[in-house]
Scaffold this motif. Structure first.
Motif, mmCIF file in Angstrom:
data_model
loop_
_atom_site.group_PDB
_atom_site.id
_atom_site.type_symbol
_atom_site.label_atom_id
_atom_site.label_comp_id
_atom_site.label_asym_id
_atom_site.label_seq_id
_atom_site.Cartn_x
_atom_site.Cartn_y
_atom_site.Cartn_z
ATOM 1 N N ASP A 314 0.827 -1.210 0.000
ATOM 2 C CA ASP A 314 0.000 0.000 0.000
ATOM 3 C C ASP A 314 0.855 1.251 0.000
ATOM 4 O O ASP A 314 0.573 2.217 -0.707
ATOM 5 C CB ASP A 314 -0.898 0.037 1.252
ATOM 6 C CG ASP A 314 -2.090 -0.901 1.102
ATOM 7 O OD1 ASP A 314 -2.356 -1.324 -0.036
ATOM 8 O OD2 ASP A 314 -2.737 -1.203 2.118
ATOM 9 N N GLY A 318 0.855 3.920 -2.927
ATOM 10 C CA GLY A 318 0.572 5.308 -2.559
ATOM 11 C C GLY A 318 1.651 6.239 -3.098
ATOM 12 O O GLY A 318 1.371 7.318 -3.612
ATOM 13 N N GLU A 321 1.195 6.689 -6.906
ATOM 14 C CA GLU A 321 0.061 7.528 -7.295
ATOM 15 C C GLU A 321 0.133 8.922 -6.700
ATOM 16 O O GLU A 321 -0.693 9.774 -7.003
ATOM 17 C CB GLU A 321 -1.259 6.870 -6.850
ATOM 18 C CG GLU A 321 -1.517 5.493 -7.451
ATOM 19 C CD GLU A 321 -1.758 5.551 -8.958
ATOM 20 O OE1 GLU A 321 -1.823 6.646 -9.527
ATOM 21 O OE2 GLU A 321 -1.870 4.471 -9.565
ATOM 22 N N SER A 322 1.085 9.149 -5.838
ATOM 23 C CA SER A 322 1.150 10.426 -5.130
ATOM 24 C C SER A 322 1.373 11.593 -6.088
ATOM 25 O O SER A 322 2.042 11.453 -7.109
ATOM 26 C CB SER A 322 2.288 10.375 -4.110
ATOM 27 O OG SER A 322 2.550 11.670 -3.630
ATOM 28 N N THR A 354 -4.945 17.044 -10.558
ATOM 29 C CA THR A 354 -5.879 16.070 -10.006
ATOM 30 C C THR A 354 -7.274 16.471 -10.476
ATOM 31 O O THR A 354 -7.496 17.608 -10.895
ATOM 32 C CB THR A 354 -5.857 16.065 -8.470
ATOM 33 O OG1 THR A 354 -6.114 17.395 -8.008
ATOM 34 C CG2 THR A 354 -4.523 15.592 -7.945
ATOM 35 N N GLN A 420 -6.109 3.407 -10.046
ATOM 36 C CA GLN A 420 -6.013 4.202 -8.826
ATOM 37 C C GLN A 420 -6.984 3.728 -7.748
ATOM 38 O O GLN A 420 -6.714 3.862 -6.566
ATOM 39 C CB GLN A 420 -6.210 5.688 -9.158
ATOM 40 C CG GLN A 420 -5.094 6.210 -10.049
ATOM 41 C CD GLN A 420 -5.160 7.711 -10.283
ATOM 42 O OE1 GLN A 420 -5.058 8.493 -9.350
ATOM 43 N NE2 GLN A 420 -5.359 8.107 -11.531
ATOM 44 N N LEU A 421 -8.116 3.162 -8.188
ATOM 45 C CA LEU A 421 -9.044 2.619 -7.191
ATOM 46 C C LEU A 421 -8.450 1.372 -6.525
ATOM 47 O O LEU A 421 -8.634 1.148 -5.326
ATOM 48 C CB LEU A 421 -10.399 2.292 -7.823
ATOM 49 C CG LEU A 421 -11.253 3.509 -8.214
ATOM 50 C CD1 LEU A 421 -12.517 3.063 -8.950
ATOM 51 C CD2 LEU A 421 -11.624 4.357 -6.989
ATOM 52 N N GLY A 424 -5.558 2.584 -4.361
ATOM 53 C CA GLY A 424 -6.069 3.276 -3.186
ATOM 54 C C GLY A 424 -6.836 2.377 -2.230
ATOM 55 O O GLY A 424 -7.297 2.832 -1.193
ATOM 56 N N GLN A 442 -13.787 -0.054 2.055
ATOM 57 C CA GLN A 442 -13.522 1.343 1.728
ATOM 58 C C GLN A 442 -14.411 1.868 0.607
ATOM 59 O O GLN A 442 -14.576 3.074 0.459
ATOM 60 C CB GLN A 442 -12.057 1.438 1.286
ATOM 61 C CG GLN A 442 -11.283 2.567 1.897
ATOM 62 C CD GLN A 442 -9.848 2.503 1.399
ATOM 63 O OE1 GLN A 442 -9.143 1.520 1.620
ATOM 64 N NE2 GLN A 442 -9.418 3.540 0.710
ATOM 65 N N VAL A 453 -13.855 11.404 -4.254
ATOM 66 C CA VAL A 453 -12.613 10.750 -4.686
ATOM 67 C C VAL A 453 -11.902 11.668 -5.677
ATOM 68 O O VAL A 453 -12.485 12.070 -6.689
ATOM 69 C CB VAL A 453 -12.908 9.393 -5.384
ATOM 70 C CG1 VAL A 453 -11.608 8.757 -5.872
ATOM 71 C CG2 VAL A 453 -13.636 8.448 -4.431
ATOM 72 N N LEU A 455 -8.572 11.970 -8.084
ATOM 73 C CA LEU A 455 -7.523 11.147 -8.676
ATOM 74 C C LEU A 455 -6.529 12.002 -9.454
ATOM 75 O O LEU A 455 -6.803 13.150 -9.797
ATOM 76 C CB LEU A 455 -8.126 10.085 -9.601
ATOM 77 C CG LEU A 455 -9.065 9.058 -8.952
ATOM 78 C CD1 LEU A 455 -9.589 8.092 -10.007
ATOM 79 C CD2 LEU A 455 -8.374 8.293 -7.826
ATOM 80 N N ARG A 456 -5.409 11.364 -9.705
ATOM 81 C CA ARG A 456 -4.342 11.988 -10.454
ATOM 82 C C ARG A 456 -4.681 11.913 -11.938
ATOM 83 O O ARG A 456 -5.147 10.896 -12.428
ATOM 84 C CB ARG A 456 -3.092 11.158 -10.148
ATOM 85 C CG ARG A 456 -1.866 11.551 -10.810
ATOM 86 C CD ARG A 456 -0.837 10.441 -10.631
ATOM 87 N NE ARG A 456 0.288 10.835 -11.439
ATOM 88 C CZ ARG A 456 1.373 11.388 -10.936
ATOM 89 N NH1 ARG A 456 1.548 11.504 -9.656
ATOM 90 N NH2 ARG A 456 2.330 11.819 -11.730
#
Ligand code: ZN
Length: 552
Positions: A314, A318, A321-322, A354, A420-421, A424, A442, A453, A455-456
């Motif tokens: 994770d 993370g 995708e940050s 984003t 990304q889902l 995440g 989640q 939500v 996202l990038r």
């Protein structure tokens, strides 16, 4: 070195010992190693040197150290000339949660039981706080002071790119930024290593494979070429790396995800050890997330171990995708603050956008639910886009309420959303159902409309120019002199059968060029030119400057 007696260095890898002993001998330090690669005569000779007090440092593997014969030798030594200290290198090998666990390291606690008066030091370049705790506990170092230096590697430019055609992306990266540079390309499987190395060779790169499936001889030959020659690209699994201390590795590229942040940090940390600019480049896509998640879930490991590994994965996802500064994100993982805005990562150089993906996320999650939580992202995206594929019709998914509701986005965007889902933690991939996606806890608040939500937005393919950089350490008008210095270094290295960086690092040659020494005294001011090296190589390198001045 300052203490009387010999220092015993415990080191996990033969390659590591050979490398370090070679470098120490160049510096005039009386160093040797004992390991299973040596014949009986050599081994006896080193033991005699040891007992006569003719060594400053001795490298041994843990299994060698722990045998009774050697422990007996140490006892005699301690009574005679003394043991200066035990240095336990790569101490993170003691951690069973770590990525380099070595059971032999556990037994090293015998050192303080047998030799309570000899100081011990444990060293590692990659340990987060829990691993540090485990080192202290396992090696009985509770009384020891801890020295934690910064994890920051400011000369490494970190980049994560969205995978579309990984090989072509790698080739473009090498072409534009690393034409003659040495570097490492990491892949997950042996098969992919072989294929990628072959493909790069066909494209004209001096690429070699390295993985545990190759025979010892081939592995040793490839490693030696990587170390001793310039500009070799090593395509490898994680079997390659520990103990590789080549300072002028200019890039580390990942074609697959590493296992954890520690692994990523350690693998990318093999770039730029000389402090000159280097690149860490990682290509990452939806397929990687699905396979990493499902491999982990399907593994044989205990639930406790899986939980730890899930957290590690994770953290890594993370990071990928940050949208924040990479240096900052990496350092935070190791418990260190960084102000961000490093100017040396993709997110700082080209801040990603984003977007409010709340609606898209709800559509995606609800499509997963309505189709029974057993399909992969490709099929789900077909349903959302309203494509009448054979699979869609076979499962009657064109009659589903989520059919064709997602036409506001294209297939690439849906792939990004699903990736990304999963990254995440809203979705998980089930390997028993061939990577079919399932909802997690989640996902509930998102489906109920209680959570936004964001996202990038993945960067468009072409827009990459300003992040790229080439690694020429010197300007083009100095290039002739630079090549001449490197040629001299290679000549000296070949004569002795050592890697060129053992003679001088690139950074030393770069400094030499800016100081332009004309005498040995001036040469001695260059950092990296100590007494021993000045005496051995000073004249040879002065001659290069002289020749250049005379236009030779
Ligand atoms: Zn940054």
């Amino acid at each position: 070195m300052l203490r009387p007696g010999v220092g015993i260095v415990i080191s996990p890898l033969i390659a590591l010992m050979q490398d370090q002993v070679q470098a120490l001998l160049q510096l005039g330090v009386r160093a040797a190693f004992l390991n299973s690669s040596m014949d009986a005569d050599n081994s006896r000779r080193v033991q005699q040197q040891l007992l006569k007090g003719e060594l400053d440092l001795l490298y041994v593997a843990p299994e060698r150290l722990l045998n009774e014969h050697f422990l007996g030798l140490l006892t005699r030594l301690e009574a005679a000339s003394g043991v200066a200290l035990f240095a336990i290198d790569e101490a993170h090998c003691v951690s069973q949660w770590g990525h380099d666990f070595r059971p032999d390291y556990r037994a090293l606690s015998i050192l303080h039981e047998r030799f309570p008066d000899v100081p011990r030091i444990a060293l590692t370049a990659t340990a987060d706080a829990p691993t540090r705790g485990e080192i202290v506990e396992r090696l009985a170092l509770e009384q020891a002071r801890q020295f934690v230096s910064s994890f920051d590697r400011p000369n490494i430019r970190y980049r994560v790119v969205q995978k579309n055609n990984a090989r072509q992306q790698l080739a473009a990266f090498l072409d534009s930024e690393h034409e003659n540079d040495a570097g490492v390309v990491y892949c997950l499987s042996r098969k992919k290593v072989d294929e990628t190395a072959l493909w790069l060779r066909e494209q004209g790169w001096d690429a070699l494979p390295y993985h545990a499936g190759l025979d010892n001889e081939t592995r040793a030959r490839n490693q030696s070429r990587f170390l001793r020659e310039e500009g070799v690209v090593m395509v490898a699994t994680v079997a390659f790396g520990m103990g590789i201390d080549k300072p002028n590795v200019r890039f580390v590229a990942h074609l697959d995800l590493p296992k954890s942040m520690e692994a990523y940090y350690q693998e990318t940390g093999r770039a730029g050890r000389d402090g000159l600019p280097a690149n860490a480049w990682l290509a990452y896509g939806l397929g990687d997330v699905v396979s990493m998640r499902s491999m982990l879930d399907a593994g044989e490991a205990s639930e406790e171990r899986k939980r730890v590994e899930r957290q590690k994965l994770d953290a890594l996802l993370g990071y990928c995708e940050s949208t924040a500064c990479r240096h900052q994100t990496l350092l935070r993982y190791f418990g260190e603050e960084h102000p961000g805005g490093c100017g040396e990562c993709d997110n700082c150089l080209q801040p990603p956008e984003t977007w409010d993906a709340t609606q898209a996320a709800r559509m995606a999650l609800s499509c997963v639910y309505r189709t029974g939580q057993c399909f992969g992202a490709g099929h789900l995206s077909d349903v959302l886009l309203g494509k009448q594929t054979a699979q869609v019709e076979r499962h009657d998914h064109h009659r589903q309420s989520t059919f064709a509701i997602g036409k506001a986005w294209d297939a690439t965007q849906w792939s990004s959303v699903f990736r990304q889902l999963i990254a995440g933690g809203f979705l998980t991939a089930d390997i028993a159902a061939y990577g079919g996606l399932q909802l997690t806890e989640q996902a509930r608040p998102v489906l109920r409309g209680e959570q936004e939500v964001w996202l990038r937005r993945d960067a468009p393919k072409a827009k990459r120019g300003s992040v790229a950089r080439t690694m020429h350490p010197v300007g083009s008008q100095e290039d002739g002199l630079w090549q001449a210095l490197k040629a001299k270094r290679m000549e000296l290295a070949r004569e002795q059968g050592v890697p060129p960086y053992v003679i001088f690092h690139d950074s030393t040659l770069v400094e030499m060029m800016s100081l332009h020494p004309r005498t040995l005294d001036e040469m001695a001011r260059v950092s990296g030119v100590g007494q021993a090296k000045l005496a051995r190589y000073g004249d040879a390198f002065l001659k290069v400057f002289e020749d250049a001045a005379n236009g030779v």
